[in-house]
Every structure is written in structure tokens, then in C-alpha cells.
Scaffold this active site. Structure first.
Site, mmCIF file in Angstrom:
data_model
loop_
_atom_site.group_PDB
_atom_site.id
_atom_site.type_symbol
_atom_site.label_atom_id
_atom_site.label_comp_id
_atom_site.label_asym_id
_atom_site.label_seq_id
_atom_site.Cartn_x
_atom_site.Cartn_y
_atom_site.Cartn_z
ATOM 1 N N ASP A 158 0.863 -1.196 0.000
ATOM 2 C CA ASP A 158 0.000 0.000 0.000
ATOM 3 C C ASP A 158 0.888 1.231 0.000
ATOM 4 O O ASP A 158 2.099 1.138 0.273
ATOM 5 C CB ASP A 158 -0.906 0.009 1.249
ATOM 6 C CG ASP A 158 -1.818 1.226 1.284
ATOM 7 O OD1 ASP A 158 -2.390 1.583 0.236
ATOM 8 O OD2 ASP A 158 -1.944 1.856 2.355
ATOM 9 N N SER A 159 0.275 2.379 -0.242
ATOM 10 C CA SER A 159 1.021 3.636 -0.176
ATOM 11 C C SER A 159 1.370 4.000 1.267
ATOM 12 O O SER A 159 2.150 4.919 1.477
ATOM 13 C CB SER A 159 0.188 4.748 -0.812
ATOM 14 O OG SER A 159 -1.067 4.829 -0.164
ATOM 15 N N CYS A 202 -11.127 3.279 -0.761
ATOM 16 C CA CYS A 202 -9.789 3.687 -0.346
ATOM 17 C C CYS A 202 -9.500 2.939 0.945
ATOM 18 O O CYS A 202 -10.370 2.851 1.825
ATOM 19 C CB CYS A 202 -9.735 5.191 -0.109
ATOM 20 S SG CYS A 202 -8.191 5.742 0.650
ATOM 21 N N GLU A 210 -4.846 9.777 8.738
ATOM 22 C CA GLU A 210 -3.421 9.728 9.096
ATOM 23 C C GLU A 210 -3.160 10.453 10.418
ATOM 24 O O GLU A 210 -2.263 10.084 11.172
ATOM 25 C CB GLU A 210 -2.582 10.405 8.005
ATOM 26 C CG GLU A 210 -2.530 9.656 6.707
ATOM 27 C CD GLU A 210 -1.482 8.566 6.704
ATOM 28 O OE1 GLU A 210 -0.399 8.791 7.246
ATOM 29 O OE2 GLU A 210 -1.776 7.490 6.172
ATOM 30 N N HIS A 230 -7.849 3.583 3.481
ATOM 31 C CA HIS A 230 -7.872 4.341 4.734
ATOM 32 C C HIS A 230 -9.288 4.465 5.317
ATOM 33 O O HIS A 230 -9.455 4.687 6.510
ATOM 34 C CB HIS A 230 -7.349 5.765 4.519
ATOM 35 C CG HIS A 230 -5.871 5.895 4.559
ATOM 36 N ND1 HIS A 230 -5.042 5.280 3.667
ATOM 37 C CD2 HIS A 230 -5.057 6.589 5.410
ATOM 38 C CE1 HIS A 230 -3.788 5.586 3.938
ATOM 39 N NE2 HIS A 230 -3.769 6.373 4.989
HETATM 40 N N1 DGL Z 1 -4.183 3.677 0.077
HETATM 41 C C1 DGL Z 1 -4.722 4.630 -0.861
HETATM 42 C C2 DGL Z 1 -5.946 4.060 -1.549
HETATM 43 O O1 DGL Z 1 -6.478 3.038 -1.158
HETATM 44 C C3 DGL Z 1 -5.081 5.946 -0.209
HETATM 45 C C4 DGL Z 1 -3.933 6.734 0.328
HETATM 46 C C5 DGL Z 1 -3.169 7.499 -0.727
HETATM 47 O O2 DGL Z 1 -3.706 8.458 -1.324
HETATM 48 O O3 DGL Z 1 -2.023 7.137 -0.933
HETATM 49 O O4 DGL Z 1 -6.391 4.638 -2.513
#
Ligand code: DGL
Length: 277
Positions: free
Chosen positions: A11-12, A193, A151, A195
Site C-alpha cells: 500500500d502507499s 480507499c 493519518e 484508509h
Molecule cells: N491507500 C490509498 C488508496 O487506497 C489511499 C492513500 C493514498 O492516497 O495514498 O487509494
């Protein structure tokens, strides 16, 4: 593949830990490598070229550490990079968009799903296509303030609730003067998403207040874990405690501090890595 497969989860940042939590429930007989590219977060406001480059680096990193299958536990990376990387990846890749749309498909065919996601995911219309394949219409809404709020740990409280109200109001209220709008009123909300599951109780509350009735909220985490389990059925039985190694491209200390609220368990050790982009 070995008897106890090594699953890479990417993940990011932290959001993919909500997917890892479900993978651990559904595939306790696997070991895990989790990579959070927190140095490049947020992906949701970046270009397709940048997200594809970061995702390709993450795949190289995870496979070099032994991942035999990789779950792209990031909606933005799944929407923007998965299709182009699948052909060259040395291991199978599983994204979260198809499973997310499937999770919404319990709603009656022809109804409308409201997809909340990052700007990049919405612009790709990946969910609109996946929902259409599942027999649903989709209204896609970018909610760029949600990731920084999560976050910061602002997953409840008046400010986050007001922001959610602004995002949801227009897309949940049918226009009484438009006879077609009642049909377009969403009957399910998809958290597009990784998050957003942390905001689920707040979003359920706000959606019910706006719509006047409860609106079911689904996310892709469990559906993604179920799809992974179909590919690795022998890992669905527990074989002792799974080994999990965590890697982050930014502060390991921050990852260890914020990660547990996404994963639902403590994180003892996080190793810092630099990706080769
Ligand atoms: N994890 C990213 C998603 O599911 C969201 C966070 C980001 O923008 O990096 O889209």
C-alpha cells in the site's frame, strides 16, 4: 508455491493494513511481507505514471524478499497501475477494486453504489467499470481530505463529521424535482480507499442522518481476502502463528505507532527500506 506461501501486501502507507487484517483472518496458514510506501503517500493525488513507477518498485522489492503472490492493497495503485504491471509481474497480483465492487453487488441489480475514493481513483473510473461488470451503477465521489484526517487519527469528532457531511450531502440526497433522481439514490456506499474503513462508524452515522434510513457501507478488504483464499486454499487452515515482516519507506517509528489502529494488533518491528525508483 511452497506449502506455507509468502504473501506480499503493498500500500502507499498504512491503509493496506486493513486488508492485511482480513488476510490474516482468512489465510492464517500464510506468512506476510507488508510494504508501506509512506515516503510517497498520498498516491491519490499523483499521476498514473508516478503511481505505476512506485508500484513496480514495490513489486520488485517484495518479490526479491520472497513474496509468491502480491495483494495490491491500495485502491489508487489498483486503479492506475495494476493492469499495466500484471503482464510483467513475476508473481500473481491481486487488486482491491474488483473485490470492492463485488462486495457492493449484494445490493439489488441495477441499483446505484456510491463509491468514495481518492481523486486519482475517481478520475480513472475503475470503480464505475467494475460496478458495471457487477450489474450496478456507480456514483464516484473524491474525498481528498479523508486520508490526511485518518493519518492524523481524526476518525471521529465534529470536524471530520462536518467534512463527511459536505462530501455525502449532494450525492446521497435525491433531487425531489427530478423524477429520475430517486432511482439514482445510492443504496450502498463502497469505501474505495483503504484508509476509509477507519471512518466507517462515522460515515454510517452521517449517511443515515442525510438519507433518513441506514445505508449499508462495504469495503474491499474482506472480499479481497476471500479472493486470495480462492487462489491459495491450502493457506486457509492455521499452521501456527503467521510470520509478518513490516517495511516502510518513511519513518519506521511512525509506522509502528499509527499502524496498530489499522491492523488491530501491535506492530513490534518495522524495517526502513528505500525503493529503487
Ligand atoms: N491507500 C490509498 C488508496 O487506497 C489511499 C492513500 C493514498 O492516497 O495514498 O487509494
Amino acid at each position: 508455491m511452497s506449502k506455507r506461501p509468502v504473501i506480499g501486501v503493498f500500500d502507499s502507507g498504512f491503509g493496506g493494513l486493513t486488508v492485511l487484517r482480513e488476510l490474516l483472518r482468512h489465510l492464517p496458514g500464510a506468512d506476510y511481507l507488508y510494504l508501506g510506501d509512506s515516503a510517497h503517500l498520498p498516491y491519490g493525488s499523483k499521476s498514473q505514471a508516478a503511481v505505476t513507477r512506485f508500484t513496480a518498485s514495490a513489486i520488485r522489492e517484495l518479490t526479491s524478499r520472497g513474496a509468491e503472490l502480491i495483494v495490491i492493497a491500495c485502491n489508487t495503485a489498483s486503479a492506475l497501475a495494476l493492469a499495466s504491471l500484471e503482464a510483467t509481474s513475476p508473481v500473481p497480483l491481486i487488486g482491491v477494486i474488483g473485490p470492492g465492487a463485488e462486495a457492493a453487488a449484494a445490493a439489488p441489480a441495477g441499483s446505484t453504489a456510491l463509491v468514495l475514493a481518492t481523486e486519482a481513483t475517481v478520475a480513472s473510473h475503475a470503480y464505475a467499470h467494475a460496478c458495471a461488470a457487477a450489474g450496478l451503477n456507480a456514483v464516484e465521489k473524491a474525498c481528498p481530505l479523508f486520508v490526511p484526517l485518518v493519518e492524523e487519527g481524526w476518525v471521529s469528532g465534529a470536524i471530520t463529521e462536518q467534512i463527511a457531511e459536505v462530501y455525502l450531502r449532494d450525492v446521497l440526497i435525491a433531487d425531489a424535482h427530478d423524477p429520475e433522481s430517486a432511482e439514482a439514490t445510492p443504496s450502498v456506499i463502497v469505501l474505495g480507499c483503504t484508509h476509509y474503513p477507519l471512518l466507517r462508524p462515522l460515515l454510517e452515522r452521517v449517511a443515515e442522518r442525510i438519507a433518513g434510513i441506514p445505508v449499508p457501507v462495504v469495503d474491499s478488504a474482506e472480499a479481497t481476502a476471500r479472493r486470495t483464499a480462492q487462489l491459495l486454499p491450502y493457506a486457509t487452515a492455521a499452521l501456527g502463528e503467521p510470520r509478518i515482516a513490516f517495511f516502510a519507506t518513511d519513518s519506521a517509528a511512525k509506522f509502528a505507532r499509527l499502524g496498530p489502529q489499522f491492523l488491530g494488533r501491535e506492530i513490534d518491528h518495522v524495517e526502513h527500506v528505500d525503493l529503487d525508483d
